[in-house]
Design an enzyme around this catalytic site. Structure first.
Site, PDB file in Angstrom:
ATOM      1  N   ASN A   1     101.148  50.967 -50.852  1.00  0.00           N
ATOM      2  CA  ASN A   1     102.405  50.604 -51.523  1.00  0.00           C
ATOM      3  C   ASN A   1     103.606  50.902 -50.634  1.00  0.00           C
ATOM      4  O   ASN A   1     104.564  50.133 -50.610  1.00  0.00           O
ATOM      5  CB  ASN A   1     102.516  51.314 -52.877  1.00  0.00           C
ATOM      6  CG  ASN A   1     101.694  50.618 -53.943  1.00  0.00           C
ATOM      7  OD1 ASN A   1     102.009  49.506 -54.343  1.00  0.00           O
ATOM      8  ND2 ASN A   1     100.611  51.248 -54.374  1.00  0.00           N
TER       9      ASN A   1
ATOM     10  N   ASN B   1     108.402  54.850 -60.299  1.00  0.00           N
ATOM     11  CA  ASN B   1     106.991  55.152 -60.042  1.00  0.00           C
ATOM     12  C   ASN B   1     106.162  53.902 -60.295  1.00  0.00           C
ATOM     13  O   ASN B   1     106.463  53.122 -61.198  1.00  0.00           O
ATOM     14  CB  ASN B   1     106.536  56.252 -61.013  1.00  0.00           C
ATOM     15  CG  ASN B   1     105.057  56.571 -60.870  1.00  0.00           C
ATOM     16  OD1 ASN B   1     104.554  56.790 -59.775  1.00  0.00           O
ATOM     17  ND2 ASN B   1     104.344  56.599 -61.995  1.00  0.00           N
TER      18      ASN B   1
ATOM     19  N   LEU C   1     103.666  66.408 -60.027  1.00  0.00           N
ATOM     20  CA  LEU C   1     104.763  66.325 -60.993  1.00  0.00           C
ATOM     21  C   LEU C   1     106.053  66.784 -60.309  1.00  0.00           C
ATOM     22  O   LEU C   1     106.016  67.694 -59.476  1.00  0.00           O
ATOM     23  CB  LEU C   1     104.424  67.257 -62.158  1.00  0.00           C
ATOM     24  CG  LEU C   1     105.072  66.996 -63.500  1.00  0.00           C
ATOM     25  CD1 LEU C   1     104.745  65.589 -63.994  1.00  0.00           C
ATOM     26  CD2 LEU C   1     104.586  68.028 -64.510  1.00  0.00           C
TER      27      LEU C   1
ATOM     28  N   HIS D   1     102.463  52.731 -61.490  1.00  0.00           N
ATOM     29  CA  HIS D   1     101.276  53.268 -62.163  1.00  0.00           C
ATOM     30  C   HIS D   1     100.233  52.157 -62.312  1.00  0.00           C
ATOM     31  O   HIS D   1     100.578  51.035 -62.706  1.00  0.00           O
ATOM     32  CB  HIS D   1     101.651  53.835 -63.535  1.00  0.00           C
ATOM     33  CG  HIS D   1     100.463  54.417 -64.230  1.00  0.00           C
ATOM     34  ND1 HIS D   1      99.923  55.642 -63.883  1.00  0.00           N
ATOM     35  CD2 HIS D   1      99.679  53.915 -65.202  1.00  0.00           C
ATOM     36  CE1 HIS D   1      98.857  55.860 -64.627  1.00  0.00           C
ATOM     37  NE2 HIS D   1      98.683  54.838 -65.435  1.00  0.00           N
TER      38      HIS D   1
HETATM   39  C1  GAR Z   1      98.115  53.239 -56.405  1.00  0.00           C
HETATM   40  O1  GAR Z   1      97.113  52.529 -57.089  1.00  0.00           O
HETATM   41  C2  GAR Z   1      99.148  53.749 -57.385  1.00  0.00           C
HETATM   42  O2  GAR Z   1      99.384  52.870 -58.445  1.00  0.00           O
HETATM   43  C3  GAR Z   1      98.473  54.994 -57.870  1.00  0.00           C
HETATM   44  O3  GAR Z   1      97.900  55.571 -56.718  1.00  0.00           O
HETATM   45  C4  GAR Z   1      97.542  54.516 -55.817  1.00  0.00           C
HETATM   46  C5  GAR Z   1      98.142  54.834 -54.454  1.00  0.00           C
HETATM   47  O4  GAR Z   1      97.731  53.905 -53.495  1.00  0.00           O
HETATM   48  N1  GAR Z   1      99.402  55.878 -58.511  1.00  0.00           N
HETATM   49  C6  GAR Z   1      99.062  56.644 -59.549  1.00  0.00           C
HETATM   50  O5  GAR Z   1      97.935  56.713 -59.976  1.00  0.00           O
HETATM   51  C7  GAR Z   1     100.209  57.466 -60.131  1.00  0.00           C
HETATM   52  N2  GAR Z   1      99.882  57.903 -61.448  1.00  0.00           N
HETATM   53  P1  GAR Z   1      98.471  53.801 -52.098  1.00  0.00           P
HETATM   54  O6  GAR Z   1      98.572  55.228 -51.532  1.00  0.00           O
HETATM   55  O7  GAR Z   1      97.601  52.925 -51.269  1.00  0.00           O
HETATM   56  O8  GAR Z   1      99.827  53.210 -52.328  1.00  0.00           O
END
Ligand code: GAR
Length: 197
Positions: free
Chosen positions: A14, A108, A93, A110
């Site tokens: 992301n 954020n 958090l 999610h």
């Molecule tokens: C993503 O799927 C994001 O939506 C999730 O962690 C992953 C990170 O991927 N976030 C959560 O679960 C927050 N509650 P990335 O490091 O490849 O961006």
């Protein structure tokens, strides 16, 4: 120009989409001034370094209290004169000081359609596994402002993704990222910068 801090804990796909959209000129008003990781081994840090973006590592476990952790994060946001914070796969958090200071200036992403499959303990692969176990036919991703409770705060954008019969948590996670997250996060950033100027 919006001076953004992106907070990460893992792979950083992301983060990469935001970097790409800035490079492509889609996010004209944004500059990532620092990437803050809760994990010194996060691959996201290598992505940041490749683009010369300063990195900071702050792990909640290295601090005796939430207050000290919160102070350390606020110091970083002061040093880099941060206007806006993006939690891009950040799994800790945040403290009240930072949340108050950046009220409705922290977003954020999610990996589910909030209010489904969210809240404490729902992160990474878990929302996808739970959605499949529940028998849900649709899931997706949500970008929202960050308020004090887990995954609370006004929703900015959501996108749905169909759950297939033969999906595993891993295949579903991959599709939610490709079909929803990587589009939603840059689009949300653009929506917000448009609103605030
Ligand atoms: C993503 O799927 C994001 O939506 C999730 O962690 C992953 C990170 O991927 N976030 C959560 O679960 C927050 N509650 P990335 O490091 O490849 O961006």
């Amino acid at each position: 120009m919006f001076r953004i801090a992106v907070m990460v804990s893992g792979n950083g796909t992301n983060l990469q989409t935001i970097i790409n959209k800035i490079e492509e000129g889609y996010l004209k008003k944004a500059k990532i001034v620092v990437v803050i990781s809760s994990n010194k081994k996060a691959y996201a840090l290598q992505r940041a370094e490749k683009y010369g973006i300063p990195i900071e590592i702050k792990n909640r476990k290295d601090f005796d209290s939430m207050e000290e952790y919160d102070d350390a994060l606020q110091k970083i946001t002061n040093i880099y004169k941060v206007d806006f914070i993006v939690l891009a796969g950040f799994l800790s958090l945040l403290g009240e000081g930072l949340l108050d200071k950046y009220y409705n200036k922290i977003i954020n992403i999610h990996p589910s359609l909030i209010p489904s499959f969210c809240g404490q303990g729902f992160y990474g692969i878990i929302p996808h596994r739970t959605a499949i176990e529940y028998g849900a036919k649709i899931t997706g991703a949500t970008v929202h402002f960050v308020w004090k409770e887990y995954d609370s705060g006004p929703i900015i954008l959501q996108k749905s993704v169909e759950i297939m019969e033969n999906d595993t948590p891993e295949t579903l996670q991959e599709r939610v990222m490709e079909e929803a997250e990587w589009q939603l996060l840059p689009k949300s950033n653009k929506t917000i910068y448009g609103r605030q100027t």
